[in-house]
Design an enzyme around this catalytic site. Sequence first.
Site, PDB file in Angstrom:
ATOM      1  N   ARG B  58       1.101  -0.936  -0.137  1.00 16.40           N
ATOM      2  CA  ARG B  58      -0.060  -0.195   0.225  1.00 16.40           C
ATOM      3  C   ARG B  58       0.391   1.127   0.096  1.00 16.40           C
ATOM      4  O   ARG B  58       0.545   2.410  -0.949  1.00 16.40           O
ATOM      5  CB  ARG B  58      -0.856  -0.149   1.203  1.00 16.40           C
ATOM      6  CG  ARG B  58      -1.421  -0.681   1.284  1.00 16.40           C
ATOM      7  CD  ARG B  58      -2.242  -1.182   2.909  1.00 16.40           C
ATOM      8  NE  ARG B  58      -2.881  -0.476   3.257  1.00 16.40           N
ATOM      9  CZ  ARG B  58      -3.868  -0.310   3.437  1.00 16.40           C
ATOM     10  NH1 ARG B  58      -4.897  -1.316   3.128  1.00 16.40           N
ATOM     11  NH2 ARG B  58      -4.722   0.573   4.247  1.00 16.40           N
ATOM     12  N   THR B  59       1.532   1.439   0.948  1.00 18.99           N
ATOM     13  CA  THR B  59       2.655   2.428   1.013  1.00 18.99           C
ATOM     14  C   THR B  59       3.463   2.606  -0.132  1.00 18.99           C
ATOM     15  O   THR B  59       3.547   3.935  -0.757  1.00 18.99           O
ATOM     16  CB  THR B  59       2.995   2.792   2.454  1.00 18.99           C
ATOM     17  OG1 THR B  59       2.875   1.950   3.255  1.00 18.99           O
ATOM     18  CG2 THR B  59       4.100   3.434   1.970  1.00 18.99           C
ATOM     19  N   LYS B  86      22.687 -11.265  -0.893  1.00 21.21           N
ATOM     20  CA  LYS B  86      23.163 -11.349   0.091  1.00 21.21           C
ATOM     21  C   LYS B  86      24.737 -10.801  -0.216  1.00 21.21           C
ATOM     22  O   LYS B  86      25.535 -11.149  -0.154  1.00 21.21           O
ATOM     23  CB  LYS B  86      23.621 -11.243  -2.312  1.00 21.21           C
ATOM     24  CG  LYS B  86      22.526 -11.903  -3.283  1.00 21.21           C
ATOM     25  CD  LYS B  86      22.670 -11.827  -4.667  1.00 21.21           C
ATOM     26  CE  LYS B  86      22.024 -11.244  -5.442  1.00 21.21           C
ATOM     27  NZ  LYS B  86      22.406  -9.943  -6.139  1.00 21.21           N
ATOM     28  N   ARG B 108      11.745   2.280   2.554  1.00 20.94           N
ATOM     29  CA  ARG B 108      11.397   1.690   3.994  1.00 20.94           C
ATOM     30  C   ARG B 108      12.072   0.203   4.216  1.00 20.94           C
ATOM     31  O   ARG B 108      12.944  -0.149   3.354  1.00 20.94           O
ATOM     32  CB  ARG B 108       9.988   0.655   3.308  1.00 20.94           C
ATOM     33  CG  ARG B 108       9.759  -0.250   4.259  1.00 20.94           C
ATOM     34  CD  ARG B 108       8.540  -0.478   4.494  1.00 20.94           C
ATOM     35  NE  ARG B 108       7.912   0.857   4.771  1.00 20.94           N
ATOM     36  CZ  ARG B 108       5.959   0.533   5.197  1.00 20.94           C
ATOM     37  NH1 ARG B 108       5.605  -0.790   4.927  1.00 20.94           N
ATOM     38  NH2 ARG B 108       5.480   1.590   5.206  1.00 20.94           N
ATOM     39  N   HIS B 136       7.654   6.662  11.189  1.00 25.41           N
ATOM     40  CA  HIS B 136       7.090   6.861   9.969  1.00 25.41           C
ATOM     41  C   HIS B 136       6.055   7.781   8.820  1.00 25.41           C
ATOM     42  O   HIS B 136       5.256   8.730   8.718  1.00 25.41           O
ATOM     43  CB  HIS B 136       5.758   6.360   9.798  1.00 25.41           C
ATOM     44  CG  HIS B 136       5.527   5.145   8.560  1.00 25.41           C
ATOM     45  ND1 HIS B 136       5.680   5.944   7.112  1.00 25.41           N
ATOM     46  CD2 HIS B 136       4.311   4.105   8.104  1.00 25.41           C
ATOM     47  CE1 HIS B 136       4.998   5.344   6.226  1.00 25.41           C
ATOM     48  NE2 HIS B 136       4.038   4.205   6.750  1.00 25.41           N
TER      49      HIS B 136
END
Lengths: 430, 312
Positions: B58-59, B86, B108, B136
Amino acid sequence: MLTRIKGAKIVDPGNVDGDYKDIIIRDGLIDALVEPDKELDATDTDEIKEIDATGMIAVPGLIDLHVHLREPGHEYKETIETGARAAVRGGFTTICPMPNTSPVNDNSQVTAYIVNKARDLGLCRILPVGAITRGLEGDTLAEYGDMKQKGMVAISDDGRPVADARVMRRAMEYANGLGLPVISHSEDLSLAREGSMNEGITATRLGIKGIPNAAESTMVMREIALAELTGARVHIAHVSCEESVDAIRHGKARGVKVTAETAPHYFTLTDEAVAQYDTHAKMNPPLRTEKDRQAIIEGLVDGTLDIIATDHAPHSPLEKEVEFDRAAFGIVGLETSLALSLELVQEEKLSLSRLIEKMSKNPAAILGIDNDLKPGNPADITLIDPEAYHTIDPDTFFSKGVNTPFVGFNVKGEAWMTLVQGRVVFEKEL
Amino acid sequence: MRFEHKDLLDISSLSPQDITMILDTAEGMKEINKRPVKKVPTLRGKTIVLFFQEPSTRTKLSFDIAAKRLSADVISISTGSSSIVKGETLIDTVKNLESMSPDIIVMRHSSSGAAQLIARKLAPSVVNAGDGLHAHPTQSLLDMMTVREKKGKIEGLKIAIIGDIAHSRVARSNINGFTKMGATVNVTAPGTMIPKGIETLGCHVAPDIESCVEDADVVMMLRIQKERQENILFPSEREYASLFGLTRERLARARMDAIVMHPGPMNRGVEIANIVADGERSVILEQVTNGVALRMAVFYLVAGGKKYADKD
Ligand SMILES: [Zn+2]
């Protein structure tokens, strides 16, 4: 071969404390402490090397009961050699490396490797600490007797605490029979789990999972109870919080054979040092609050905390220039400990003699070493320049590790010269 | 007046004036989203990288649409396609991104402080789309935008926030933002979800949901994360719902005109009853709508403010 250290004030608590004497060293041993104007016997035809230490303070060589040298296994962080160079630069003549190397120092081959390497280097004395359990896995006892024969001086679970109380009990009983102290990294892993700094206001603000004081203090209480049960000598490593100091004070009052150490960062900084997610302020146990910091100082003052150790824990930028919760725990300390500890003397919390007890005499007692500056003892001597103002700069470190939160700190006093067995192993460049 | 920040990392580094400027700008952007042709050339030629190290549909979608409506080129990288898995360090990964000259990096990340870490090292603007439990900011700003829109102001309002405060970056940013704008914030949750010293962020801790929502102008529910069950935070969803779920009866304690918010995705029947989630006081979908406009405003402002930032 004779050496004469001239003009220094001697601070050797319990022996000579505050007098100006010259120290005569013969063949690596202290030969005599003499009045500054005394001529040596005419029969001494040997060449005399003179060290003019006017203005300096001569103390029995500093001892650090808690360092990590990373060799064998993680030589990119530190080697025995770089660690030893850092040690003598910091004024230490004896250091005790913890067993969490790779392979772990849980057998006499690894012990012998470290001891031999140290002997070949000829810098400081390196007295290894062996693992409590094989592989630090917390299950089966390592061969303490075998390791002791090769020069191991204490056992510890540093870095990976023994969770099972019964195993710790057996370790204490067994070590006690061999005369070995047990050094406990007191941490309840189930409480500390996932945490990467002190649980408190700063952690809440930063959104970092916390490690509560109780993760340490409950384990300190367990160790004291087990020491009382077994009669063993237990030494609590890197005490960081008020509750632990209280528990140790209480244990000592009960006559339990418990000693304890803290490190300069716990009496110098608080968890606010993490404020900008500074991974150089991340160590285990974590920096606590101002209340804890004061309690640590109080513990040093009233003797509850016997020792200042460094918990020197070098890491490379690979482990530190990362996300805070992924960064390794630990900071370097060998080259900053003396100056930071001298701050306690400047603030008149401790006298210089008391400080030297904490950095030399008390650790010696735990190791069963007589390091009085008196005839017949090895000439392990640190000459301190008490007036040396300087700014802490990791670029000048001899250690490979530059992970320190003390960058830019203005401090006063440092090692000017370090002698081990009468040999100058460090001399400050002018 | 100009937006003087190169990055948007958290709410605590914004002043009330900054916040007002962002909200005002977002209101203007909202108009674009109502047009038949929802695209303006404002950021044409700019490149925006969406770097999502933690899964989020969603974000990410909201940032994506916001960037495209401003005509920016959008490149999206998520955990699966990035080399972080990795063993490359975060700094190496973003330095790699930087060498392709993006203008804005939206990140994020599951580690608190990750946005600060990369912002210190990078020339492009960094927009924090959520870092660990820390912040946030765009969610908080869109929440403030929604509240201001509905209530005409933020100052003097009573905001109730209910849920896992300890593990919520939305809660931290909103406590920060709403108190900064002059609102009163009350929070409540089971004791396992209230972090030590949360009051120092400026909120009050209420003993139960009833007293928390009493006379509230805004009731904000946080998502209960089932995966946190292993942390022994609460005995069961059933019990959580019975003690801390927002029901119609509980909502009745709030002001008559109180609005209900949720950052999504919702666990219906756990932290919020169906009937409340879909009720006429719910502004949950409007939060989503405002999210796009708000993120357009953030892009616009950091892109414009950038030339004033000095970079070492
Ligand atoms: Zn330790």
